[in-house]
Design a protein around this motif. Sequence first.
Motif, short mmCIF file in Angstrom:
data_model
loop_
_atom_site.label_atom_id
_atom_site.label_comp_id
_atom_site.label_asym_id
_atom_site.label_seq_id
_atom_site.Cartn_x
_atom_site.Cartn_y
_atom_site.Cartn_z
N GLN A 69 -1.09 -21.27 14.00
CA GLN A 69 -0.94 -19.98 14.67
C GLN A 69 -1.77 -19.87 15.94
O GLN A 69 -1.53 -19.00 16.77
N ARG A 70 -2.70 -20.78 16.14
CA ARG A 70 -3.47 -20.82 17.38
C ARG A 70 -2.70 -21.53 18.48
O ARG A 70 -3.10 -21.48 19.66
N ARG A 120 -2.61 -12.31 14.68
CA ARG A 120 -2.81 -13.37 15.67
C ARG A 120 -2.72 -12.80 17.08
O ARG A 120 -2.24 -11.68 17.29
#
Length: 557
Positions: A158-159, A190
């Motif tokens: 998710q980064r 996020r």
Amino acid sequence: MLSDIEIAQSAEMKRIDEIAAGLGIDEADIEPYGHYKAKLSEALYTKLADREDGKLILVTAINPTPAGEGKTTISVGLSDAMRRIGKKTVLALREPSLGPVFGMKGGAAGGGYAQVVPMEDINLHFTGDMHAITAANNLLCAMIDNHLQQGNTLQIDQRRIMFKRCMDMNDRALRNILIGLGGRANGVPREDGFNITVASEVMAILCLASDLADLKERLGNILVAYNLSGEPIYAKDLGCTGAMTALLKDALKPNLVQTLENTPAFIHGGPFANIAHGCNSLRATKLALKLGDYVVTEAGFGSDLGAEKFLDIKCRIGGLAPSCVVLVATIKALKYNGGVQKQDLGKENMWALEKGIENLRTHIENMHKYHVPVVVAINRFATDTDEEVKFVENFCSEMGVEVSMCEVFAKGGEGGTDLANKVCEAIDLCGDNEFKPLYDTHATIKDKVEKIAKEIYRAEGVTFTAQAEKAIKEIENIGFWDLPICVAKTQYSLSDNPNLLGKPKNFKITVRDAKLSSGAGFVVIYTGDILTMPGLPKAPAALNIDCNSDGTITGLF
């Protein structure tokens, strides 16, 4: 003096079936959206497949200034003028984005007596293409976050999600946001952000797709993220390519409208030229070439952006070869490039004109590098003095290019017949087309960027930041090194510094990042402080726009 919208609202438009009939299009192949706009059927491409293509005329410009250059106005006026001298001509332009319409620019359908109509429809919702692109883009984003929520079997990091949401409006508050807040039921928290719709890769894909099957394949090839092992994940891995295509199937069809003088006009697709490839759709251009002996099209901003991308990306992908380039300038803009303040541009200033005309020289030289004839179009103002006009005419003569003083804003096609004749003469004199792109795509990404920077921007070289080096290496490692380059750069200067006007010297281009648009088929190179979501100015154009009780729109331009 009437405003643009007042002129447009007083136009005597023909019904769209009559415009289509004038091109030889059967009623069965038009899909009307009211009386004055329509989409064209898929079947029409098959029917026209064996027909010989017409001549393609690209309209571009010097670097834009606050004085304005009138590139779209010249494009519309030239197409009307071509018909006045007996040439079967079709116009092919981009759709305006709602962001600039309500932001700084206002409407973008030409100006004065050289406009496309219905002007209000074209500038606002039109046939819904922008909304379809927004929906398809955001469906993919929703599928990414739903995948994270439902167990993340693809192990998406998710980064390292590369694909952003979009909307067709200027809204700086959405550039960087946090999503998924409010508890487990609302998704995985996020960082995210929004691009403006015209900067979306989905927009670029729609404008470069050859047909529905190609559109679907390109959508599937969008790089959306990397997994925890550093491997790429594409849209097709999420299984939503078919649904995205369903949202876009009608948007892929070109839109047919007309000019004030009833010249057929395809208005389709709208990628920005400073952050995307800046050209109308390939499908609209190709269809226009089958229906007209001449097609006038436009590339956004100056030739260092829109025209370079048109010639090195769109023409390469679509197999197009322009027969002539029309380079638009104004004497006011040339003086601005020579250092004159906006409030003083109406005064004669030969010193500033001589200095600023170096910007025009560079753009002419750049277009000649593609082995295409160039004609200069000067959008004339009442404040232009005879001495200034004579200087520009002598300058162009010394460079070996024809120049035409155009008055299409005030006179429509009648004010552009000299330009039309000179364009036709340039095409006839050139004979066989010798068009050639600037670079070979099989060079490395950095070598292609260096080529554009040195040949087009006239930089001494390129500086790549550590982030750019890392991004380029990653793109090459996953096998996408041999794509065309799409540079995101300020439109106001040949350099990446908007304050360096005219012909800057002794500078380098700084590349701060790179992004793969694997579905569109190019690598985006970010320079300077270019933003993919613009903001509104202190006094947005929205403040002047109104709608009367009878539905009449005012203040749009």
